[in-house]
Motif scaffolding. Structure first.
Motif, mmCIF file in Angstrom:
data_model
loop_
_atom_site.group_PDB
_atom_site.id
_atom_site.type_symbol
_atom_site.label_atom_id
_atom_site.label_comp_id
_atom_site.label_asym_id
_atom_site.label_seq_id
_atom_site.Cartn_x
_atom_site.Cartn_y
_atom_site.Cartn_z
ATOM 1 N N UNK A 165 0.836 -1.203 0.000
ATOM 2 C CA UNK A 165 0.000 0.000 0.000
ATOM 3 C C UNK A 165 0.873 1.255 0.000
ATOM 4 N N UNK A 166 1.896 1.263 0.810
ATOM 5 C CA UNK A 166 2.779 2.423 0.859
ATOM 6 C C UNK A 166 3.569 2.586 -0.441
ATOM 7 N N UNK A 167 3.962 1.472 -1.045
ATOM 8 C CA UNK A 167 4.676 1.554 -2.321
ATOM 9 C C UNK A 167 3.782 2.141 -3.403
ATOM 10 N N UNK A 168 2.543 1.691 -3.444
ATOM 11 C CA UNK A 168 1.621 2.153 -4.490
ATOM 12 C C UNK A 168 1.232 3.611 -4.335
ATOM 13 N N UNK A 169 1.321 4.143 -3.119
ATOM 14 C CA UNK A 169 0.893 5.526 -2.880
ATOM 15 C C UNK A 169 2.068 6.483 -2.703
ATOM 16 N N UNK A 170 3.320 5.966 -2.727
ATOM 17 C CA UNK A 170 4.490 6.830 -2.523
ATOM 18 C C UNK A 170 4.761 7.670 -3.760
ATOM 19 N N UNK A 171 5.137 8.902 -3.567
ATOM 20 C CA UNK A 171 5.504 9.786 -4.666
ATOM 21 C C UNK A 171 7.017 9.894 -4.822
ATOM 22 N N UNK A 218 10.537 8.392 -5.394
ATOM 23 C CA UNK A 218 11.003 7.112 -5.969
ATOM 24 C C UNK A 218 11.823 6.268 -4.989
ATOM 25 N N UNK A 219 12.616 6.924 -4.129
ATOM 26 C CA UNK A 219 13.400 6.149 -3.165
ATOM 27 C C UNK A 219 12.506 5.484 -2.122
ATOM 28 N N UNK A 220 11.459 6.212 -1.670
ATOM 29 C CA UNK A 220 10.534 5.615 -0.716
ATOM 30 C C UNK A 220 9.768 4.469 -1.362
ATOM 31 N N UNK A 221 9.355 4.651 -2.623
ATOM 32 C CA UNK A 221 8.654 3.564 -3.324
ATOM 33 C C UNK A 221 9.561 2.331 -3.440
ATOM 34 N N UNK A 222 10.824 2.552 -3.789
ATOM 35 C CA UNK A 222 11.753 1.421 -3.918
ATOM 36 C C UNK A 222 11.943 0.724 -2.581
ATOM 37 N N UNK A 269 12.958 -4.776 -9.600
ATOM 38 C CA UNK A 269 14.397 -4.861 -9.388
ATOM 39 C C UNK A 269 15.101 -3.623 -9.932
ATOM 40 N N UNK A 270 14.691 -3.168 -11.110
ATOM 41 C CA UNK A 270 15.315 -1.984 -11.702
ATOM 42 C C UNK A 270 15.057 -0.739 -10.852
ATOM 43 N N UNK A 271 13.832 -0.591 -10.355
ATOM 44 C CA UNK A 271 13.522 0.555 -9.493
ATOM 45 C C UNK A 271 14.375 0.531 -8.221
ATOM 46 N N UNK A 272 14.487 -0.653 -7.647
ATOM 47 C CA UNK A 272 15.242 -0.772 -6.394
ATOM 48 C C UNK A 272 16.728 -0.517 -6.628
ATOM 49 N N UNK A 273 17.268 -1.015 -7.735
ATOM 50 C CA UNK A 273 18.679 -0.779 -8.043
ATOM 51 C C UNK A 273 18.953 0.696 -8.295
ATOM 52 N N UNK A 274 18.015 1.375 -8.970
ATOM 53 C CA UNK A 274 18.192 2.816 -9.197
ATOM 54 C C UNK A 274 18.211 3.571 -7.880
ATOM 55 N N UNK A 275 17.349 3.172 -6.950
ATOM 56 C CA UNK A 275 17.354 3.806 -5.625
ATOM 57 C C UNK A 275 18.659 3.519 -4.894
#
Length: 913
Positions: A339-345, A347-351, A366-372
């Motif tokens: 829920x927090x990932x889907x509503x985060x604005x 990008x680091x918090x979403x990752x 995986x790509x989002x998390x690696x970018x963070x």
């Protein structure tokens, strides 16, 4: 000072100064911050200094016991009750339970009696301290009596009180009121830093925690020692240490407390609190997107769990958030993270949230998390980045083999960058086993670098790097990087130079490897100098141009090493401080440790020994926190001890180091501790032993092909030891060795050393020393006084001995007295004592023993019981200057303690006339 008050030195000094002046001191801080430990330290210091300490430590249960606290305070004064008027004597007897109580105690009489006995105590004992630990728990009658009396006896009586600052109440004992209030000194105790907590936790738990984990405990405890100890004990009870990013366990009592508070909250509030605890930085708008209304937090705020300030939602204590997270069932936790990932604005918090809720391979996640992870790494948070890279690699699908390898390597590198060497070692070994091709080569190289930083055996490090070189594509830039590192790993000059030459050739066409090329050029210069070749300034200029504003990690210290060996201490100091500042900004603690050691050696050579000691102490503390080898710090501290005359300690360090060198078969450790053993023996007058150590050291360097041992200046000390031992043949050979070294690379230290050695040898051989003495005078004149103060003073000592040998007594006495003064200014106690003794042997009028004006003032204040801090403030000088003056006073008056000093001053010793 005990470990319980580590990190509070300045605060303790401040409080002691105020108490010396009769100013009341109020120690304030939240529960568990260490008020009682500081309070006890101050009481112990007061007792040692001869104060009459009247103390009590009331507890909550004693609040209902009338006069319980006052009885503790006045118990040492019970025998003075007989001097009081009958009403006061009866009142005090009722308090102390020493007389028959036939009726109600008159509180006014108790207050008057308390004042009377305190005034009587001051009349007999000039220094009286009333101390109350946790004053808010004073029983009311005791509080009123002490309030009445203290208002009338301060500042003749010093007062020390502790109180919690997280429970706003009126100031204890009315200390902020009236004339007393004008004197009151409030001393707040803040959180302890990571370094101080390291010592506290090691003492309390017996364990040394990895630096990243220690940092997390410091953050979660808010620097509160009591909470930090509880957190550390909870961590150590786990089967294994928490993984980076995992919550630290809360103490059972705290989990129970938070669970009780949560159970009493409405369901909507519990949901809101859980979301806030799982968020990286909860805000009202962010929680609103997750379905939390502002009013859902009201009950939690009333329960003292959170505070809402504007947009920010903060927990009352970081440990509360961890306890809330620990209470969330795993399935519910994954859903809340999604829920927090889907509503985060952000990008680091979403990752961050995705990393906690995605289980199956997912290329996009995986790509989002690696970018963070890359962003966190760039921001200087390698520990966080490592966890994110590892998660990204875990979520990489089979077809993303390249990304998987890159992320695994990045994670291992981040573990190394964070200073967690055991985790970095394990990660690099796993990657080397799993991967093939260039990724495996990079992993092997990283494994070697970790071993180098963790002071593993040189053979293991070199063997690992050579495995990497064998697997690298021939003639590649990757092979060039490995050669550069092997040049750093190799101690012998010739192999080191060969690897550096290969690295320079292979990296010349690789623009992205500019920093490594700069390091290779510096290493080439370094090994050429050590091999006895001329200094090629163009190599240094090219390397400095390549590195720009960011010195190369690989051999970035080489310019400073060379400059300090050339006695260009200011230049070396400036570069080392610039590199240290950058390492601090990056959070690179292993490099900070190395730089602090180099700074310690620089200041040691420059004669700034207090600065050297401070750098070495900081290096030791940092090294203990992340598990660095202490050999370099031990060696330098041993040299400092020997310079200052603490020869037993220097010898012990040398013996321990030599024993460890033999166990590890460590050639570098053997060299530095052999040098220390020789110097300690020389300063102690054990000449044959010193000569033997220096001979062993020279053989080790020759066997290595080390023609120019940049950091070691042993020849003049070796020659002095040989002269003292009567081995003049070896002494002459050593002199030629030193002369050859000077011809190859002229430097101020060698100029002084050569002149000093020639005077020594001329005297030992019975030759006329006139020519050698003239050369020594010229050498001293050519070297500025602030460049090599110890070497210059040793030249004077040798000159004085030579003048005395040829019966030029006046010149001898002048030289030896001047040498003693220069040694004393440095703090070189053993050499100063020797110079004084030699001066007295010259005959004639003895050196004056009267105290200077400053020495006399310092002596008078010290004899009156003033602390060094108070003396410094009174005379407008630094505490270090006070220490130096006291050392000279003790020496001149032949005393060893303040008690003896007081007696000597009472006799008029040291006064002019």
């Amino acid at each position: 000072m005990g470990v319980a008050v580590v990190g509070r030195d300045t605060l303790v000094d401040r409080a002691r100064c105020c108490l010396d002046e009769g100013r009341p001191v109020l120690l304030e801080g939240p529960a568990g911050i260490g008020k009682t430990a500081v309070h006890r330290t101050l009481l112990d210091a007061a007792a040692r200094d001869g104060w009459l300490v009247l103390a009590c430590a009331p507890t909550e249960i004693e609040q209902s016991l009338p006069f319980a606290a006052l009885a503790d305070v006045l118990a040492p004064l019970a025998d003075r009750a007989a001097q009081l008027s009958p009403p006061q004597r009866a009142a005090l007897g009722g308090v102390l339970l020493t007389g028959e109580v036939t009726g109600p105690v008159d509180e006014r009489a108790v207050g008057a009696a308390t004042r009377a006995v305190l005034e009587a105590a001051v009349a007999d004992t000039p220094r009286v301290l009333v101390a109350v630990d946790d004053a808010p728990w004073l029983d009311p009658p005791s509080e009123r009596a002490l309030r009445f009396a203290l208002r009338r006896v301060v500042p003749r009586v010093a007062v020390l009180v502790t109180a919690r600052s997280d429970r706003p109440r009126e100031t204890p004992l009315g200390l902020d009121q009236g004339a007393t209030g004008a004197l009151l000194e409030r001393v707040p105790l803040g959180p302890l830093g990571v370094g101080a907590l390291h010592h506290v936790l090691r003492a309390e738990t017996g364990a040394t925690l990895p630096r990243p984990l220690l940092v997390r405990i410091a953050e979660d405890s808010g620097g509160n020692p009591l909470l930090a100890i509880e957190l550390a004990r909870a961590v150590l009870r786990l089967p294994q240490l928490p993984a980076p990013g995992a919550d630290l366990p809360a103490a059972p009592s705290l989990r129970h407390l938070v669970a009780e508070r949560l159970a009493a909250l409405p369901p909507a509030t519990r949901q809101a609190i859980r979301l806030a605890a799982l968020s990286g930085g909860p805000t009202l708008s962010g929680l609103a997107r997750a379905g939390v209304a502002p009013e859902d937090l009201d009950a939690a705020e009333e329960a003292g769990l959170v505070a809402v300030t504007g947009e920010e939602v903060t927990f009352a204590h970081p440990v509360y958030a961890a306890a809330v997270r620990g209470d969330v069932p795993p399935g519910v936790r994954r859903r809340l993270h999604r829920l927090l990932a889907d509503t985060a604005r952000d990008p680091d918090e979403r990752a961050r949230q995705l990393a906690r809720c995605v289980d199956a391979p997912d290329a996009a996640a995986a790509a989002e998390i690696a970018a963070a992870a890359a962003r966190q790494r760039a921001l200087g948070a390698p520990e966080i980045a490592a966890g994110l890279y590892e998660t990204a690699a875990r979520l990489a699908p089979p077809e993303a083999a390249g990304e998987y390898a890159r992320w695994r390597l990045a994670a291992a590198q981040c573990r190394y960058d964070s200073g967690d060497y055991p985790a970095a070692r394990a990660a690099a070994e796993r990657v080397a086993e799993e991967l093939t091709g260039p990724a495996r080569v990079e992993a092997l190289l990283l494994r070697a670098v970790v071993g180098w930083s963790a002071d593993e055996a040189a053979e293991t490090i070199v063997a690992t790097a050579e495995r990497a070189l064998a697997a690298a594509p021939a003639g590649s830039a990757l092979a060039g990087r490995i050669h550069a590192h092997l040049s750093m790993f190799r101690d012998a000059p010739d192999p080191g130079r060969w690897h550096a030459e290969r690295a320079v050739v292979l990296l010349a066409g690789s623009p992205e490897d500019g920093p490594v090329l700069a390091g290779a050029l510096l290493l080439l210069l370094y090994h050429e100098v050590r091999a006895g070749l001329p200094v090629r300034a163009e190599l240094l200029e090219r390397a400095l141009a390549l590195e720009g504003e960011e010195p190369s990690w690989l051999a970035g210290t080489v310019p400073a090493i060379l400059w300090k060996s050339f006695d260009e201490h200011g230049r070396a100091r400036e570069r080392l401080h610039r590199m240290l500042d950058r390492a601090v900004v990056r959070g690179d603690e292993p490099f900070q440790h190395e730089l602090l050691c180099h700074l310690g050696e620089t200041e040691l050579l420059a004669g700034r020994w207090a600065d050297a000691a401070a750098h070495l102490a900081a290096a030791r503390e940092l090294g203990e926190q992340y598990g660095a080898d202490s050999a370099g710090v031990d060696w330098l501290e041993g040299l400092l001890f020997a310079h200052r005359g603490r020869l037993a300690e220097a010898t012990r360090i040398a013996e321990d180091g030599l024993r460890r060198a033999a166990e590890l078969d460590d050639a570098w450790r053997l060299r530095i501790h052999t040098q220390l053993a020789g110097y300690a023996a020389l300063m102690a007058g054990r000449m044959p032993e010193a000569a033997r150590h220096y001979g062993v050291l020279a053989a080790a360097m020759d066997g290595l092909g080390l023609v120019e041992p940049i950091a070691q200046r042993t020849e003049p000390d070796w020659l002095e030891a040989c002269v003292g031992a009567g081995d003049l043949t070896t002494a002459e050979a050593v002199l030629e060795r030193l002369a050859a070294r000077h011809r190859r690379l002229p430097r101020p230290w060698a100029t002084l050393a050569l002149a000093r050695s020639r005077v020594l040898l001329a005297g030992a051989l019975g030759r006329d020393p006139s020519e050698a003495l003239a050369e020594l005078d010229a050498a001293r004149a050519a070297v500025p006084a602030d460049v090599l103060p110890l070497d210059r003073a040793r030249c004077l000592l040798v000159a004085g001995l030579a003048y005395r040998r040829v019966r030029r007594r006046r010149e001898a006495r002048d030289a030896l007295t001047a040498a003693a003064g220069e040694f004393e200014a440095l703090g070189a106690a053993a050499l100063a004592a020797r110079a004084r003794a030699e001066a007295e042997r010259t005959g004639g009028r003895a050196a004056p023993r009267q105290l200077t004006g400053t020495e006399l003032e310092v002596a008078r204040l010290a004899a009156a019981g003033r602390t060094n801090r108070v003396i410094a403030d009174t005379l407008f000088i630094s505490p270090k200057t006070v220490e130096a003056n006291l050392a000279r006073v003790y020496r001149k008056l032949g005393v060893t303690s303040r008690a003896e000093l007081g007696a000597a001053m009472a006799r008029g010793a040291g006064a002019d006339g």
